[in-house]
Design a protein around this motif. Structure first.
Motif, PDB file in Angstrom:
ATOM      1  N   THR A 105       1.172  -1.337  -3.931  1.00 35.07           N
ATOM      2  CA  THR A 105       1.614  -1.002  -2.466  1.00 35.07           C
ATOM      3  C   THR A 105       1.293   0.379  -1.970  1.00 35.07           C
ATOM      4  OG1 THR A 105       3.615  -0.530  -3.293  1.00 35.07           O
ATOM      5  CG2 THR A 105       3.471  -2.730  -2.620  1.00 35.07           C
ATOM      6  N   ASN A 106       0.751   1.279  -3.012  1.00 38.42           N
ATOM      7  CA  ASN A 106       0.370   2.591  -2.818  1.00 38.42           C
ATOM      8  C   ASN A 106      -0.713   2.790  -1.845  1.00 38.42           C
ATOM      9  OD1 ASN A 106       0.455   5.383  -2.887  1.00 38.42           O
ATOM     10  ND2 ASN A 106      -0.299   5.481  -4.678  1.00 38.42           N
ATOM     11  N   LEU A 107      -0.859   2.394  -0.709  1.00 38.81           N
ATOM     12  CA  LEU A 107      -2.137   2.599   0.340  1.00 38.81           C
ATOM     13  C   LEU A 107      -2.854   4.069   0.339  1.00 38.81           C
ATOM     14  CD1 LEU A 107      -4.255   1.138   1.963  1.00 38.81           C
ATOM     15  CD2 LEU A 107      -2.544   1.157   3.819  1.00 38.81           C
ATOM     16  N   VAL A 108      -1.773   4.981   0.172  1.00 36.15           N
ATOM     17  CA  VAL A 108      -2.318   6.204   0.132  1.00 36.15           C
ATOM     18  C   VAL A 108      -3.343   6.757  -0.743  1.00 36.15           C
ATOM     19  CG1 VAL A 108      -0.561   7.523  -1.471  1.00 36.15           C
ATOM     20  CG2 VAL A 108      -1.318   8.653   0.602  1.00 36.15           C
ATOM     21  N   SER A 109      -3.443   5.947  -1.812  1.00 40.35           N
ATOM     22  CA  SER A 109      -4.432   6.078  -2.601  1.00 40.35           C
ATOM     23  C   SER A 109      -5.772   5.698  -2.245  1.00 40.35           C
ATOM     24  CB  SER A 109      -4.030   5.084  -4.041  1.00 40.35           C
ATOM     25  OG  SER A 109      -4.167   3.716  -3.948  1.00 40.35           O
TER      26      SER A 109
END
Length: 544
Positions: A457-461
């Motif tokens: 869920t870590n879209l900032v990556s």
């Protein structure tokens, strides 16, 4: 032993559930005036294949046959042409040119009573095939076709040598033997008697070939090859193509049984005796899959002459062969190796099951009615021959029918994006969930069936993947994002779990492109220095 053709020919074809097979396509009415019972059968057949006829110049073989039929698009900017005698694959890009490959006259030019390069027989595409120039065409030379017992030269599957009588012959690969035989027999019937020239095999063997210091072209070998390598779908398709430009057909491709009614040594009529041909085919021919098995079912043929049995032909590619009257095809029930032939008595149950099939393979089935047995067996091949096909899947769950709809953004801030949608319309298969894929580079790779993707869920990556149950709320929010940044989203419906998961990837998956707002967020940097002060060159000496 029957040769069921090489797998190369499968590349040329596409499939249908019920299709026109032998004796149809554009030739549905081509042989309406031909009857093997007529005393004028041979002359009637000669007239049928001689008119209409349009000569295609020999030099146009590459612009016509090579470009539109014989070459295969490899999908990478190249095309392939195969030597019919040897199986050699010639790969080229751009426009095909002659050199490595040549146009082989199956009925050798030197055999022709009138070898004019501008004549119909010289350019007739029914006996022209692509071959390797030096190692096949040149090696065949003037030699008759036959069985080589003592090899003197071999190139891949084609070879030159001496036969049982010590005569030099050329032997093509097994998958071309029937094709070559039908081409030679066609040429004899097509051109005999025209302009006063003789084309029967008595003339060829007793006059022409001796003048070339060659042994005879044995007719019995050609007839054997006809039966061992019966016409297949590729030959029918080729016949269709040649008719589209040349207007006539090779009758021994469409009706291979015609050869039994002709004495090719003299081109006079023979009168073989066969059982009465069945009146009809089966009906409601269909197939279904259970695990690694395919069940083929039908309703019995009816009519004035009932069949005594059915010949069920199966392939692991879109193909069929045309059975020949008087030829018995032994049972071969092992379809797992690529083909199968099964004789089924009329009195048996109207079903047959093929087991131990390969997952993710499609299988194609053709069924012919026949009457009689042994040398009197008579197959029904004219009209619309029943066909069906099925695919053995890999145990995947059923694919969802539809994608979600109304895919849209909800609340968008400088650090978050909310996505909303309406569930996929159930259709024939409701999804069990959705795979939501997101990134900041707008490049998506469709998911692979049988692979379950864990949540990230870590879209900032830069990339994210989220599994959302069909029964969950139709919304999802990505948080902790960069401000004023474009993010991209795609949703695939799926059904099943684990190794059985099956994604819907055909058509156009729902897609969104959304930009976060430009306001400050917890992921933005706020400079605290006062750059208007006089000593702003000293970092950290801020005057408040």
């Amino acid at each position: 032993m029957i040769n069921y053709k090489s797998s190369i020919r499968a590349i040329f074809t596409t499939f249908v559930i019920l299709c026109f097979v032998p004796g149809v396509y554009s030739q549905l009415t081509y042989y309406n005036t031909i009857s093997t019972a007529s005393t004028s059968f041979v002359s009637d057949l000669e007239g049928r294949i001689r008119s209409p006829y349009t000569r295609i110049p020999y030099d146009n073989f590459d612009e016509t046959n090579i470009a539109n039929f014989a070459s295969i698009d490899n999908g990478n900017g190249t095309r392939s042409v195969f030597c019919v005698y040897s199986g050699y694959e010639y790969i080229y890009s751009g426009i095909f040119t002659w050199g490595t490959m040549s146009r082989e006259h199956t009925w050798a030019q030197s055999w022709m009573p009138n070898a004019s390069t501008g004549s119909d027989q010289y350019s007739d595409q029914h006996h022209l095939f692509p071959t390797h120039n030096n190692n096949a065409n040149g090696r065949r030379s003037n030699h008759p076709l036959g069985i080589v017992l003592n090899v003197t030269y071999q190139f891949l599957e084609g070879k030159v040598g001496t036969n049982a009588n010590g005569q030099i012959v050329y032997e093509p690969r097994d998958s071309d033997k029937g094709d070559a035989a039908r081409a030679l027999l066609y040429m004899s019937v097509r051109y005999d008697g025209l302009s006063g020239y003789t084309w029967n095999f008595n003339w060829l063997n007793n006059t022409k070939l001796p003048s070339l210091s060659e042994g005879p072209q044995e007719v019995n070998i050609l007839l054997d090859w006809m039966r061992q390598d019966p016409p297949d779908k590729w030959e029918v398709d080729r016949n269709n193509y040649i008719q589209s430009i040349q207007q006539n057909r090779d009758p021994f491709v469409d009706h291979p049984e015609y050869v039994n009614y002709i004495d090719f040594n003299t081109l006079t009529k023979l009168n073989p005796v066969y059982s009465t041909e069945p009146a009809n085919f089966v009906t409601n021919f269909n197939s279904s899959v259970t695990g690694n098995s395919i069940h083929v079912n039908w309703n019995d043929a009816t009519g004035a002459q009932l069949p005594s049995g059915y010949l069920l032909v199966a392939y692991n590619k879109n193909n069929y062969f045309i059975p020949i009257d008087g030829s018995v095809y032994n049972n071969d029930t092992n379809l797992s190796d690529g083909y199968s032939v099964v004789n089924i008595p009329y009195s048996d149950a109207n079903t047959y099951t093929f087991n131990n099939l390969i997952q993710n393979n499609s299988y194609y089935f053709t069924i012919y009615s026949y009457n009689g047995s042994g040398s009197q067996i008579n197959y029904k091949i004219d009209g619309i021959v029943p066909q069906t096909n099925s695919t053995v899947n890999s145990g995947l769950a059923a694919e969802p029918t539809n994608y979600i709809t109304n895919f849209a953004s909800g609340n968008v801030t400088s650090g978050s994006i909310q996505l909303n949608w309406s569930d996929a319309v159930p259709g024939s298969q409701v999804p069990s969930g959705y795979l939501l894929m997101a990134n900041n580079h707008n490049s998506f790779t469709p998911p692979s069936d049988g692979v379950a993707y864990p949540d990230n869920t870590n879209l900032v990556s830069g990339n994210a993947v989220v599994n959302i149950s069909y029964n969950a709320a139709n919304t999802y929010t990505f948080s902790n994002l960069f401000s004023n940044t474009n993010y991209y989203f795609m949703v695939y419906s799926y059904n099943g779990t684990g190794s059985q998961i099956n994604y819907k990837t055909d058509g156009t998956p729902p897609y969104l492109s959304i930009i976060t707002s430009g306001s400050a967020s917890n992921m933005s940097s706020v400079l605290l220095d006062n750059f208007n002060r006089s000593n702003n060159n000293v970092l950290g000496a801020t005057v408040l």
